[in-house]
Design an enzyme around this catalytic site. Sequence first.
Site, PDB file in Angstrom:
ATOM      1  N   THR A   1      10.376   1.842  -3.870  1.00 47.11           N
ATOM      2  CA  THR A   1      10.153   0.408  -3.633  1.00 47.11           C
ATOM      3  C   THR A   1      10.889  -0.410  -4.685  1.00 47.11           C
ATOM      4  O   THR A   1      11.511  -1.437  -4.382  1.00 47.11           O
ATOM      5  CB  THR A   1       8.637   0.110  -3.679  1.00 47.11           C
ATOM      6  OG1 THR A   1       8.004   0.910  -2.677  1.00 47.11           O
ATOM      7  CG2 THR A   1       8.341  -1.353  -3.455  1.00 47.11           C
TER       8      THR A   1
ATOM      9  N   SER B   1      -2.550   5.398  -0.809  1.00 50.74           N
ATOM     10  CA  SER B   1      -3.517   4.316  -0.539  1.00 50.74           C
ATOM     11  C   SER B   1      -4.523   4.797   0.505  1.00 50.74           C
ATOM     12  O   SER B   1      -4.143   5.337   1.543  1.00 50.74           O
ATOM     13  CB  SER B   1      -2.807   3.067  -0.011  1.00 50.74           C
ATOM     14  OG  SER B   1      -1.936   2.554  -0.979  1.00 50.74           O
TER      15      SER B   1
ATOM     16  N   ASN C   1       0.855  -1.200   0.000  1.00 47.33           N
ATOM     17  CA  ASN C   1       0.000   0.000   0.000  1.00 47.33           C
ATOM     18  C   ASN C   1       0.879   1.234   0.000  1.00 47.33           C
ATOM     19  O   ASN C   1       1.289   1.736   1.052  1.00 47.33           O
ATOM     20  CB  ASN C   1      -0.918  -0.002   1.225  1.00 47.33           C
ATOM     21  CG  ASN C   1      -1.991  -1.048   1.109  1.00 47.33           C
ATOM     22  OD1 ASN C   1      -2.987  -0.861   0.404  1.00 47.33           O
ATOM     23  ND2 ASN C   1      -1.776  -2.185   1.761  1.00 47.33           N
ATOM     24  N   GLU C   2       1.167   1.702  -1.195  1.00 45.66           N
ATOM     25  CA  GLU C   2       2.070   2.836  -1.356  1.00 45.66           C
ATOM     26  C   GLU C   2       1.372   4.137  -0.958  1.00 45.66           C
ATOM     27  O   GLU C   2       0.148   4.163  -0.792  1.00 45.66           O
ATOM     28  CB  GLU C   2       2.524   2.920  -2.831  1.00 45.66           C
ATOM     29  CG  GLU C   2       3.281   1.690  -3.336  1.00 45.66           C
ATOM     30  CD  GLU C   2       4.717   1.583  -2.803  1.00 45.66           C
ATOM     31  OE1 GLU C   2       5.019   2.184  -1.755  1.00 45.66           O
ATOM     32  OE2 GLU C   2       5.522   0.874  -3.433  1.00 45.66           O
ATOM     33  N   PRO C   3       2.145   5.225  -0.770  1.00 47.07           N
ATOM     34  CA  PRO C   3       1.527   6.507  -0.439  1.00 47.07           C
ATOM     35  C   PRO C   3       0.375   6.822  -1.391  1.00 47.07           C
ATOM     36  O   PRO C   3       0.474   6.574  -2.598  1.00 47.07           O
ATOM     37  CB  PRO C   3       2.680   7.504  -0.615  1.00 47.07           C
ATOM     38  CG  PRO C   3       3.891   6.688  -0.286  1.00 47.07           C
ATOM     39  CD  PRO C   3       3.611   5.311  -0.823  1.00 47.07           C
TER      40      PRO C   3
END
Length: 258
Positions: free
Chosen positions: A177, A162, A158-160
Amino acid sequence: MKKILNTIDNKRIKIFEDKVLASKEIAGEIADLIKNKNEKNEKTVLGLATGSSPIEVYKELVRLHKEEGLSFKNVITFNLDEYYPMEDEDVNSYNYSMDYHLLNHIDIDRNNIHIPSGKIHKEDIENFCYLYEQEIKKVGGIDFQILGIGRTGHLGFNEPGSERNSRTRLITLHDITKIDAASGFGGYENVPKFAITMGLETIMNARRIILMAWGKGKADIIKETLTCKISTATPASIIRLHKNATLYLDNDSASKLD
Ligand code: GLP
């Protein structure tokens, strides 16, 4: 020596000198949960993570199985995420990693293992994610979720950006990532662009959460996670809102905390 700091936003923080000792404590809590549930003839539902952070926890769980008879026959597992696209047999896949570190060494029923697949057709992803969520619901939700944290503050993938109410879905990986994963893939350009990940809401619905972070490389994001405004910009900050989450750190990952 082990220090226990005060609660911050309902969340406990434990700092260890040695990540192996910390991991043994986490594995011990998981083992106690499984044993209690086994006695009551109940299933234990574990949410599992990959990456390097949980490796010592898995090592200890395997030891507890082999040397102390801990049985995983009544355990059901759901993994957080998988790269997309990705073959199960690829050494970089999370499917492979789970077998290698844990699942091949315990007495779990293979039918009870759930890991997102990186090899399904694109048009089937939405349905796959929906069914993944349904499976979690069907078994009564996740009892115990373990988490690592990425340098972007991601949980699972869940990247920024999300959302707090996000569920299992396809996500585009952040550049940081991909840079962090590059060495394993033999270069940045070989890292998959996407992943399937449980959502933040899927994670937050777990009844117990343990987030672990080891090493200096995690010091900045740990500080950010604990001190920032809780928001989608730092997805991990959301676990400050969980009533039963504990953060396990070592001296290095905690080195930027006051
Ligand atoms: C990956 C995984 C995360 C993991 C993170 C940290 O991106 N999707 O679930 O927490 O990396 O990895 P590591 O534990 O190797 O530092």
